[in-house]
Write a protein that holds these residues in place. Sequence first.
Motif, PDB file in Angstrom:
ATOM      1  N   GLY A 183       0.291  11.468   3.775  1.00  0.00           N
ATOM      2  CA  GLY A 183      -0.717  11.637   4.825  1.00  0.00           C
ATOM      3  C   GLY A 183      -0.640  10.510   5.829  1.00  0.00           C
ATOM      4  N   PRO A 184      -1.793  10.111   6.378  1.00  0.00           N
ATOM      5  CA  PRO A 184      -1.785   9.147   7.484  1.00  0.00           C
ATOM      6  C   PRO A 184      -1.139   7.802   7.137  1.00  0.00           C
ATOM      7  CG  PRO A 184      -4.040   9.627   6.719  1.00  0.00           C
ATOM      8  CD  PRO A 184      -3.142  10.633   6.087  1.00  0.00           C
ATOM      9  N   LYS A 185      -1.311   7.331   5.900  1.00  0.00           N
ATOM     10  CA  LYS A 185      -0.741   6.012   5.585  1.00  0.00           C
ATOM     11  C   LYS A 185       0.776   6.065   5.476  1.00  0.00           C
ATOM     12  CE  LYS A 185      -4.757   3.734   3.730  1.00  0.00           C
ATOM     13  NZ  LYS A 185      -5.305   2.749   2.794  1.00  0.00           N
ATOM     14  N   THR A 186       1.305   7.158   4.941  1.00  0.00           N
ATOM     15  CA  THR A 186       2.766   7.290   4.868  1.00  0.00           C
ATOM     16  C   THR A 186       3.339   7.327   6.286  1.00  0.00           C
ATOM     17  OG1 THR A 186       2.542   8.531   2.806  1.00  0.00           O
ATOM     18  CG2 THR A 186       4.663   8.677   3.931  1.00  0.00           C
ATOM     19  N   LYS A 187       2.676   8.077   7.171  1.00  0.00           N
ATOM     20  CA  LYS A 187       3.172   8.180   8.559  1.00  0.00           C
ATOM     21  C   LYS A 187       3.099   6.813   9.256  1.00  0.00           C
ATOM     22  CE  LYS A 187       4.251  11.909   7.378  1.00  0.00           C
ATOM     23  NZ  LYS A 187       5.673  12.185   7.120  1.00  0.00           N
ATOM     24  N   ARG A 188       2.041   6.054   8.982  1.00  0.00           N
ATOM     25  CA  ARG A 188       1.912   4.718   9.586  1.00  0.00           C
ATOM     26  C   ARG A 188       2.994   3.774   9.047  1.00  0.00           C
ATOM     27  NH1 ARG A 188      -2.556   0.988   8.877  1.00  0.00           N
ATOM     28  NH2 ARG A 188      -3.709   2.625   7.820  1.00  0.00           N
ATOM     29  N   PHE A 189       3.250   3.870   7.758  1.00  0.00           N
ATOM     30  CA  PHE A 189       4.284   3.040   7.138  1.00  0.00           C
ATOM     31  C   PHE A 189       5.652   3.366   7.746  1.00  0.00           C
ATOM     32  CE2 PHE A 189       6.702   2.171   2.918  1.00  0.00           C
ATOM     33  CZ  PHE A 189       6.952   0.856   3.280  1.00  0.00           C
ATOM     34  N   GLU A 190       5.927   4.638   7.961  1.00  0.00           N
ATOM     35  CA  GLU A 190       7.205   5.038   8.573  1.00  0.00           C
ATOM     36  C   GLU A 190       7.370   4.404   9.955  1.00  0.00           C
ATOM     37  OE1 GLU A 190       7.012   9.330   8.429  1.00  0.00           O
ATOM     38  OE2 GLU A 190       7.882   9.392   6.406  1.00  0.00           O
ATOM     39  N   LYS A 191       6.297   4.444  10.727  1.00  0.00           N
ATOM     40  CA  LYS A 191       6.330   3.875  12.079  1.00  0.00           C
ATOM     41  C   LYS A 191       6.604   2.360  12.008  1.00  0.00           C
ATOM     42  CE  LYS A 191       5.180   3.816  16.585  1.00  0.00           C
ATOM     43  NZ  LYS A 191       5.493   2.398  16.780  1.00  0.00           N
ATOM     44  N   MET A 192       5.944   1.690  11.066  1.00  0.00           N
ATOM     45  CA  MET A 192       6.127   0.237  10.951  1.00  0.00           C
ATOM     46  C   MET A 192       7.540  -0.111  10.482  1.00  0.00           C
ATOM     47  SD  MET A 192       2.454  -0.999   9.545  1.00  0.00           S
ATOM     48  CE  MET A 192       2.725  -2.683  10.019  1.00  0.00           C
ATOM     49  N   LEU A 193       8.105   0.748   9.632  1.00  0.00           N
ATOM     50  CA  LEU A 193       9.484   0.510   9.180  1.00  0.00           C
ATOM     51  C   LEU A 193      10.464   0.666  10.341  1.00  0.00           C
ATOM     52  CD1 LEU A 193       9.404   2.357   5.729  1.00  0.00           C
ATOM     53  CD2 LEU A 193       9.778  -0.099   6.066  1.00  0.00           C
ATOM     54  N   SER A 194      10.229   1.656  11.217  1.00  0.00           N
ATOM     55  CA  SER A 194      11.102   1.837  12.381  1.00  0.00           C
ATOM     56  C   SER A 194      10.998   0.632  13.311  1.00  0.00           C
ATOM     57  CB  SER A 194      10.728   3.103  13.165  1.00  0.00           C
ATOM     58  OG  SER A 194      10.933   4.246  12.376  1.00  0.00           O
ATOM     59  N   ASP A 195       9.789   0.156  13.530  1.00  0.00           N
ATOM     60  CA  ASP A 195       9.611  -1.022  14.393  1.00  0.00           C
ATOM     61  C   ASP A 195      10.302  -2.236  13.774  1.00  0.00           C
ATOM     62  OD1 ASP A 195       8.131   0.498  16.079  1.00  0.00           O
ATOM     63  OD2 ASP A 195       6.170  -0.221  15.396  1.00  0.00           O
TER      64      ASP A 195
ATOM     65  N   ASP B   3       0.462   8.616  -0.242  1.00  0.00           N
ATOM     66  CA  ASP B   3      -0.269   7.572   0.493  1.00  0.00           C
ATOM     67  C   ASP B   3      -0.658   6.406  -0.420  1.00  0.00           C
ATOM     68  OD1 ASP B   3       0.006   8.805   2.915  1.00  0.00           O
ATOM     69  OD2 ASP B   3      -2.132   8.714   3.440  1.00  0.00           O
ATOM     70  N   ILE B   4      -0.729   6.649  -1.722  1.00  0.00           N
ATOM     71  CA  ILE B   4      -1.005   5.539  -2.656  1.00  0.00           C
ATOM     72  C   ILE B   4       0.170   4.558  -2.598  1.00  0.00           C
ATOM     73  CG2 ILE B   4      -1.419   4.890  -5.066  1.00  0.00           C
ATOM     74  CD1 ILE B   4      -2.568   7.684  -5.523  1.00  0.00           C
ATOM     75  N   GLN B   5       1.390   5.107  -2.657  1.00  0.00           N
ATOM     76  CA  GLN B   5       2.579   4.247  -2.559  1.00  0.00           C
ATOM     77  C   GLN B   5       2.642   3.564  -1.194  1.00  0.00           C
ATOM     78  OE1 GLN B   5       4.945   7.762  -3.553  1.00  0.00           O
ATOM     79  NE2 GLN B   5       6.077   6.521  -5.024  1.00  0.00           N
ATOM     80  N   ALA B   6       2.416   4.354  -0.136  1.00  0.00           N
ATOM     81  CA  ALA B   6       2.529   3.811   1.220  1.00  0.00           C
ATOM     82  C   ALA B   6       1.549   2.666   1.448  1.00  0.00           C
ATOM     83  CB  ALA B   6       2.308   4.916   2.251  1.00  0.00           C
ATOM     84  N   SER B   7       0.376   2.689   0.776  1.00  0.00           N
ATOM     85  CA  SER B   7      -0.586   1.597   1.003  1.00  0.00           C
ATOM     86  C   SER B   7      -0.009   0.256   0.571  1.00  0.00           C
ATOM     87  CB  SER B   7      -1.925   1.826   0.295  1.00  0.00           C
ATOM     88  OG  SER B   7      -1.974   2.963  -0.463  1.00  0.00           O
ATOM     89  N   MET B   8       0.731   0.246  -0.536  1.00  0.00           N
ATOM     90  CA  MET B   8       1.364  -1.010  -0.962  1.00  0.00           C
ATOM     91  C   MET B   8       2.382  -1.466   0.083  1.00  0.00           C
ATOM     92  SD  MET B   8       2.108  -0.192  -4.985  1.00  0.00           S
ATOM     93  CE  MET B   8       2.565  -1.875  -5.338  1.00  0.00           C
ATOM     94  N   GLY B   9       3.181  -0.506   0.563  1.00  0.00           N
ATOM     95  CA  GLY B   9       4.221  -0.818   1.539  1.00  0.00           C
ATOM     96  C   GLY B   9       3.647  -1.336   2.845  1.00  0.00           C
ATOM     97  N   LEU B  10       2.518  -0.747   3.277  1.00  0.00           N
ATOM     98  CA  LEU B  10       1.885  -1.160   4.537  1.00  0.00           C
ATOM     99  C   LEU B  10       1.498  -2.637   4.504  1.00  0.00           C
ATOM    100  CD1 LEU B  10      -0.571   1.733   5.495  1.00  0.00           C
ATOM    101  CD2 LEU B  10       1.331   0.830   6.864  1.00  0.00           C
ATOM    102  N   VAL B  11       0.969  -3.087   3.380  1.00  0.00           N
ATOM    103  CA  VAL B  11       0.576  -4.491   3.261  1.00  0.00           C
ATOM    104  C   VAL B  11       1.831  -5.373   3.279  1.00  0.00           C
ATOM    105  CG1 VAL B  11      -0.500  -6.213   1.761  1.00  0.00           C
ATOM    106  CG2 VAL B  11      -1.539  -3.938   1.994  1.00  0.00           C
ATOM    107  N   GLU B  12       2.843  -4.965   2.526  1.00  0.00           N
ATOM    108  CA  GLU B  12       4.028  -5.799   2.372  1.00  0.00           C
ATOM    109  C   GLU B  12       4.857  -5.923   3.651  1.00  0.00           C
ATOM    110  OE1 GLU B  12       3.217  -7.671  -0.097  1.00  0.00           O
ATOM    111  OE2 GLU B  12       5.289  -7.686  -0.793  1.00  0.00           O
TER     112      GLU B  12
END
Length: 400
Positions: free
Chosen positions: A29-41, A259-268
Amino acid sequence: MIPFSPPRMDQRIVDEVVDTLWSGWITTGPKTKRFEKMLSDYGGQKSTLCLNSATAGLELVLHWYGVGPGDEVIVPAYTYNATANVVVHCGAKVVFVDSGEDFNINVDAIEKAITSNTKVIIPVDIAGWPCDYDAINALVRRDDIRSQFIAKTKEQEQLGRILVMSDAAHSIGGVYKGKKAGSLTDITVYSFHAVKNLTTAEGGAICFNMPEPFDNLQIYQRLNIKSLHGQTKDALAKNQIGNWRYDIVEAGYKCNMTDIQASMGLVEIQRYNEDMLVKRKHILDRYASALSKYPWAQIPVYETTERQSSYHIFLLRIVGATESQRDSIIQEIFMQEVAVNVHFVPLPMMTFYKGLGYRIDDYPVAYDNFSREITLPVYYDLTDAMVDEVVRAVVRAVEK
Ligand SMILES: *Cc1c(COP(=O)(O)O)cnc(C)c1O
């Protein structure tokens, strides 16, 4: 006991995960999509698709590129088995090649292994050290190599040459001539497994960097659908008003990130360069300076003016040791309450690959690197005092 590789954990990660758990949306969901964007940046690639593992990413790309029976994929003999197993899953032939002194795939050996059946090369950035991508990218573009390429699918025709898909399971944040792993080859695959530099417990991502005329957003959408059964809408999209109807366009896989997984990635990812990489480099520097005074210690190269590692693991080699001496040294180190490891047992030594007819004698450098190698612990919470304890344990074990 000093453990080998516990994950970094703190309140920020816990809070972000708990936020997801209460949010009403726990799968993709939204957190996975946000994580993807941050990884591209972060990596500079054109688009990024998050999945439940690097293995799934490598395999989806091989399927997308149409790799199957009769095709060959070049893989280093010295890697984790995921790199080769995905080729077997596709029904294609694994073509192992030998490594260099730096543990990475040998580019001259790649050139010798290329045939008219070669569809993909999968270089692996062992320990986070980027391969020689200028040489590999130039090789697949050379006229005499291009002219023997046989395109069997629309994608192969469009690229008109061997695809380079780097296995960057170790190397997020690694740098080659000013560019980060993520944007060095046509396609790059990260792993976020629990022992990797940036973890989501289990997870991975495909970074798309295909040249013109490919549309990297379109490939992202194709593979996103492939990762969800070939279903044209994911659960989030179907949840929108009047949007319930969907179609199945292929018999796809099921390997999306939650999104549970993506939340960890977003912080890291937000503190990865300034915090995680700084910490890891400090640990490698401390090992290197403590061990370099011993003539038996061969220190790995992890930094030059052109390349920087992601400092994933420290691959110590013992000069002149046999495989069984190395094994005894490891035993002694464990007796002193320090966990070490070996990265990796070359795949031609594994029962399954031996059964397919591969012989380790054909990969002498990979064997030599493996036979003398001991991987020392590197992780966020490893303190200077613990590094010094590891060094003392190694020195005592070798001297004994
Ligand atoms: C860990 C690893 C993988 C597999 O990663 P998963 O996310 O567990 O699928 C692939 N290649 C290498 C070199 C690895 O170390």
